[in-house]
Design a protein around this motif. Structure first.
Motif, PDB file in Angstrom:
ATOM      1  N   GLY A   1      -7.620  13.249   1.478  1.00 51.62           N
ATOM      2  CA  GLY A   1      -6.586  14.288   1.447  1.00 51.62           C
ATOM      3  C   GLY A   1      -5.480  14.021   0.438  1.00 51.62           C
ATOM      4  O   GLY A   1      -4.532  14.791   0.338  1.00 51.62           O
ATOM      5  N   ALA A   2      -5.595  12.928  -0.334  1.00 46.43           N
ATOM      6  CA  ALA A   2      -4.629  12.673  -1.404  1.00 46.43           C
ATOM      7  C   ALA A   2      -4.693  13.823  -2.417  1.00 46.43           C
ATOM      8  O   ALA A   2      -3.683  14.201  -3.014  1.00 46.43           O
ATOM      9  N   PHE A   3      -5.892  14.360  -2.606  1.00 50.15           N
ATOM     10  CA  PHE A   3      -6.058  15.604  -3.365  1.00 50.15           C
ATOM     11  C   PHE A   3      -6.537  16.665  -2.368  1.00 50.15           C
ATOM     12  O   PHE A   3      -7.725  16.751  -2.078  1.00 50.15           O
ATOM     13  N   PRO A   4      -5.625  17.448  -1.804  1.00 51.67           N
ATOM     14  CA  PRO A   4      -5.992  18.367  -0.718  1.00 51.67           C
ATOM     15  C   PRO A   4      -7.001  19.419  -1.177  1.00 51.67           C
ATOM     16  O   PRO A   4      -6.916  19.929  -2.293  1.00 51.67           O
ATOM     17  N   ARG A   5      -7.953  19.719  -0.301  1.00 53.90           N
ATOM     18  CA  ARG A   5      -8.988  20.691  -0.631  1.00 53.90           C
ATOM     19  C   ARG A   5      -8.382  22.070  -0.862  1.00 53.90           C
ATOM     20  O   ARG A   5      -7.427  22.462  -0.211  1.00 53.90           O
ATOM     21  N   GLY A   6      -8.956  22.751  -1.857  1.00 53.15           N
ATOM     22  CA  GLY A   6      -8.471  24.088  -2.182  1.00 53.15           C
ATOM     23  C   GLY A   6      -7.217  24.107  -3.038  1.00 53.15           C
ATOM     24  O   GLY A   6      -6.795  25.154  -3.492  1.00 53.15           O
ATOM     25  N   GLU A   7      -6.649  22.909  -3.279  1.00 48.26           N
ATOM     26  CA  GLU A   7      -5.394  22.904  -4.036  1.00 48.26           C
ATOM     27  C   GLU A   7      -5.580  22.494  -5.489  1.00 48.26           C
ATOM     28  O   GLU A   7      -6.587  21.907  -5.862  1.00 48.26           O
ATOM     29  N   ARG A   8      -4.552  22.795  -6.276  1.00 47.37           N
ATOM     30  CA  ARG A   8      -4.610  22.522  -7.696  1.00 47.37           C
ATOM     31  C   ARG A   8      -4.481  21.024  -7.968  1.00 47.37           C
ATOM     32  O   ARG A   8      -3.678  20.346  -7.339  1.00 47.37           O
ATOM     33  N   LEU A   9      -5.276  20.549  -8.930  1.00 54.86           N
ATOM     34  CA  LEU A   9      -5.162  19.154  -9.365  1.00 54.86           C
ATOM     35  C   LEU A   9      -4.083  19.056 -10.436  1.00 54.86           C
ATOM     36  O   LEU A   9      -3.855  20.026 -11.161  1.00 54.86           O
ATOM     37  N   PRO A  10      -3.454  17.884 -10.565  1.00 49.82           N
ATOM     38  CA  PRO A  10      -2.546  17.689 -11.700  1.00 49.82           C
ATOM     39  C   PRO A  10      -3.322  17.862 -13.018  1.00 49.82           C
ATOM     40  O   PRO A  10      -4.541  17.803 -13.023  1.00 49.82           O
ATOM     41  N   SER A  11      -2.600  18.038 -14.123  1.00 53.79           N
ATOM     42  CA  SER A  11      -3.254  18.194 -15.428  1.00 53.79           C
ATOM     43  C   SER A  11      -3.976  16.904 -15.821  1.00 53.79           C
ATOM     44  O   SER A  11      -3.694  15.836 -15.277  1.00 53.79           O
ATOM     45  N   VAL A  12      -4.900  17.026 -16.772  1.00 48.36           N
ATOM     46  CA  VAL A  12      -5.635  15.850 -17.255  1.00 48.36           C
ATOM     47  C   VAL A  12      -4.670  14.772 -17.728  1.00 48.36           C
ATOM     48  O   VAL A  12      -4.811  13.591 -17.396  1.00 48.36           O
ATOM     49  N   ARG A  13      -3.668  15.199 -18.486  1.00 44.67           N
ATOM     50  CA  ARG A  13      -2.718  14.226 -19.027  1.00 44.67           C
ATOM     51  C   ARG A  13      -1.959  13.508 -17.907  1.00 44.67           C
ATOM     52  O   ARG A  13      -1.800  12.291 -17.928  1.00 44.67           O
TER      53      ARG A  13
ATOM     54  N   ALA B   1      -3.228   7.206 -13.621  1.00 42.91           N
ATOM     55  CA  ALA B   1      -4.270   6.189 -13.485  1.00 42.91           C
ATOM     56  C   ALA B   1      -4.186   5.146 -14.600  1.00 42.91           C
ATOM     57  O   ALA B   1      -4.832   4.106 -14.530  1.00 42.91           O
ATOM     58  N   GLY B   2      -3.385   5.427 -15.636  1.00 44.13           N
ATOM     59  CA  GLY B   2      -3.277   4.509 -16.774  1.00 44.13           C
ATOM     60  C   GLY B   2      -4.548   4.438 -17.600  1.00 44.13           C
ATOM     61  O   GLY B   2      -4.928   3.377 -18.089  1.00 44.13           O
ATOM     62  N   VAL B   3      -5.225   5.580 -17.738  1.00 50.99           N
ATOM     63  CA  VAL B   3      -6.475   5.592 -18.509  1.00 50.99           C
ATOM     64  C   VAL B   3      -6.401   6.580 -19.668  1.00 50.99           C
ATOM     65  O   VAL B   3      -5.520   7.419 -19.736  1.00 50.99           O
ATOM     66  N   ASN B   4      -7.385   6.463 -20.544  1.00 55.42           N
ATOM     67  CA  ASN B   4      -7.511   7.346 -21.691  1.00 55.42           C
ATOM     68  C   ASN B   4      -7.742   8.797 -21.218  1.00 55.42           C
ATOM     69  O   ASN B   4      -8.587   9.027 -20.355  1.00 55.42           O
ATOM     70  N   PRO B   5      -7.013   9.761 -21.785  1.00 52.29           N
ATOM     71  CA  PRO B   5      -7.172  11.156 -21.350  1.00 52.29           C
ATOM     72  C   PRO B   5      -8.601  11.688 -21.538  1.00 52.29           C
ATOM     73  O   PRO B   5      -9.061  12.493 -20.723  1.00 52.29           O
ATOM     74  N   ASN B   6      -9.286  11.249 -22.571  1.00 51.36           N
ATOM     75  CA  ASN B   6     -10.676  11.708 -22.775  1.00 51.36           C
ATOM     76  C   ASN B   6     -11.591  11.216 -21.656  1.00 51.36           C
ATOM     77  O   ASN B   6     -12.530  11.894 -21.264  1.00 51.36           O
ATOM     78  N   THR B   7     -11.321   9.997 -21.183  1.00 49.29           N
ATOM     79  CA  THR B   7     -12.120   9.432 -20.091  1.00 49.29           C
ATOM     80  C   THR B   7     -11.876  10.223 -18.805  1.00 49.29           C
ATOM     81  O   THR B   7     -12.812  10.524 -18.059  1.00 49.29           O
ATOM     82  N   MET B   8     -10.603  10.574 -18.562  1.00 55.44           N
ATOM     83  CA  MET B   8     -10.270  11.376 -17.381  1.00 55.44           C
ATOM     84  C   MET B   8     -10.931  12.752 -17.474  1.00 55.44           C
ATOM     85  O   MET B   8     -11.499  13.252 -16.505  1.00 55.44           O
ATOM     86  N   GLN B   9     -10.882  13.329 -18.668  1.00 51.99           N
ATOM     87  CA  GLN B   9     -11.505  14.636 -18.902  1.00 51.99           C
ATOM     88  C   GLN B   9     -13.003  14.587 -18.572  1.00 51.99           C
ATOM     89  O   GLN B   9     -13.550  15.470 -17.930  1.00 51.99           O
ATOM     90  N   ARG B  10     -13.626  13.496 -19.011  1.00 56.50           N
ATOM     91  CA  ARG B  10     -15.057  13.330 -18.791  1.00 56.50           C
ATOM     92  C   ARG B  10     -15.372  13.235 -17.291  1.00 56.50           C
ATOM     93  O   ARG B  10     -16.328  13.832 -16.807  1.00 56.50           O
ATOM     94  N   ALA B  11     -14.539  12.497 -16.563  1.00 58.54           N
ATOM     95  CA  ALA B  11     -14.733  12.347 -15.116  1.00 58.54           C
ATOM     96  C   ALA B  11     -14.590  13.700 -14.420  1.00 58.54           C
ATOM     97  O   ALA B  11     -15.397  14.057 -13.557  1.00 58.54           O
ATOM     98  N   LEU B  12     -13.575  14.473 -14.822  1.00 65.01           N
ATOM     99  CA  LEU B  12     -13.348  15.777 -14.191  1.00 65.01           C
ATOM    100  C   LEU B  12     -14.476  16.749 -14.513  1.00 65.01           C
ATOM    101  O   LEU B  12     -14.888  17.539 -13.657  1.00 65.01           O
TER     102      LEU B  12
END
Lengths: 130, 231
Positions: free
Chosen positions: A26-38, A44-55
């Motif tokens: 529930g840290a990311f509640p169902r049906g709700e908006r996720l924060p932006s990739v950036r 998470a302290g990771v590369n934005p392209n890597t986060m984009q790939r995961a999403l």
């Protein structure tokens, strides 16, 4: 949400796992908006392209979806989330089994230990402890 | 689009060859780690890319141009050691950069200085080594450049500042620009990189995505580095 990474797996795979866990807890509640990739990348302290790939991967698995202008949302599909939770649980159980196996603890003993631990947790055996 | 292209790039200091026919390309939107042991040619490569040195052989191009006046406007360079004039205050260094570079954002710089609680009236001379490095990085990251060349940005700072610096690099991510970070603190930067460039004795021995290395080798880039460069 607390992020942590191990050294032996690709970072995008670990992001997928942790976002799934976030949805399950529930840290990311169902049906709700996720924060932006950036923002997620910074958190998470990771590369934005890597986060984009995961999403993108989570999107192809039907756990998140994009809305053209509004951003990305967590699915509201309870059935899909239940399935994901079971698959996460499966992974943890496999890891537990592997760990027991490496300690030469057989199935019977492992199940007994597990059962005892559950009882302790729920306080069923307050008096028999140790 | 290729932001940085090196072909057979060679640089000698007297009889010592610092770069020995290095070939590499860096595309826009990528954050690349330049990794190698001491004396492998990291700083030489960066100085060639921003025109502080000229090649003895081969070529280096930034956005298709040889380093020169035009590329200076496109490249934001963080030197290995902070080079801000000691007599300046933090506010004056902002003015100084704004005068020099048209792509410099005062707002971005002031916001970062405020965030790190650096007093604009404090002189560089009065700052600790770590604070000087932070101010220098803020100046470099406040430009809207095409290529950021960061030579050891996290070398001499504490872990909290290191996190702040890495976060600053992520938050300034621009799909049209590229970032090249030289360091030997691999474990710390690994997560923010797209690709790594491993160099040894002036030659590029590997250029690969971080996650492909982890996938194929089953180990972190840090562990791979220790294996490749085992003493």
């Amino acid at each position: 949400m607390k992020w942590s990474f191990s050294n032996d797996l690709p970072i995008y795979a670990q992001l997928i796992e942790q976002i799934k866990t976030g949805v399950a807890t529930g840290a990311f509640p169902r049906g709700e908006r996720l924060p932006s990739v950036r923002d997620l990348a910074m958190e998470a302290g990771v590369n934005p392209n890597t986060m984009q790939r995961a999403l993108a991967q989570l999107e192809s698995e039907g756990l998140v979806y994009s809305q053209r202008t509004a951003g990305r949302f967590v699915t509201g599909d309870e059935e899909r989330i239940g399935e994901m939770k079971r698959s996460l649980a499966h992974g943890h159980i496999r890891a537990f089994m592997a760990a027991m196996n490496s300690l030469s603890i057989d199935r019977e003993e492992a199940l007994a230990l597990l059962e005892a631990e559950y009882r302790k947790e729920t306080g069923e055996d307050e008096h028999s402890d140790m | 689009m290729n932001i940085l292209t090196c072909k057979d790039l060679t640089k000698k200091y007297g009889r010592k060859t610092a770069l020995d026919g290095a070939n590499l390309t860096i595309e826009s939107g990528h954050i690349v780690g330049l990794l190698g042991p001491n004396g492998s040619g990291k700083t030489t490569l960066i100085k060639l890319a921003n025109g502080l040195l000229t090649p003895d052989n081969g070529s280096v191009e930034v956005c298709g141009m040889r380093p020169g006046r035009e590329t200076h406007a496109l490249v934001s360079y963080l030197p290995e050691r902070a080079v801000l004039p000691l007599w300046m205050t933090a506010a004056q260094t902002v003015d100084f950069y704004a005068d020099f570079y048209t792509d410099f954002s005062r707002e971005a710089a002031q916001e970062m200085l405020a965030h790190l609680q650096i007093d604009p009236k404090q002189r560089i001379r009065q700052m600790s080594k770590g604070t000087r490095e932070k101010v220098q990085l803020i100046m470099v990251m406040s430009r809207r450049a095409k290529l950021y060349l960061l030579d050891e940005p996290i070398g001499g700072v504490d872990p909290a500042t290191r996190d702040y610096i890495l976060n600053t690099i992520i938050s300034h991510y621009n799909p049209e620009a590229a970032v090249l970070i030289s360091t030997h603190l691999i474990a710390d930067v690994e997560k923010i990189l797209d690709d790594v460039l491993l160099i040894r004795q002036g030659q590029v021995v590997m250029q690969a995505p971080v996650d492909r290395i982890r996938e194929e080798q089953g180990m972190s880039v840090d562990a791979l580095f220790r294996e490749v460069f085992k003493c």
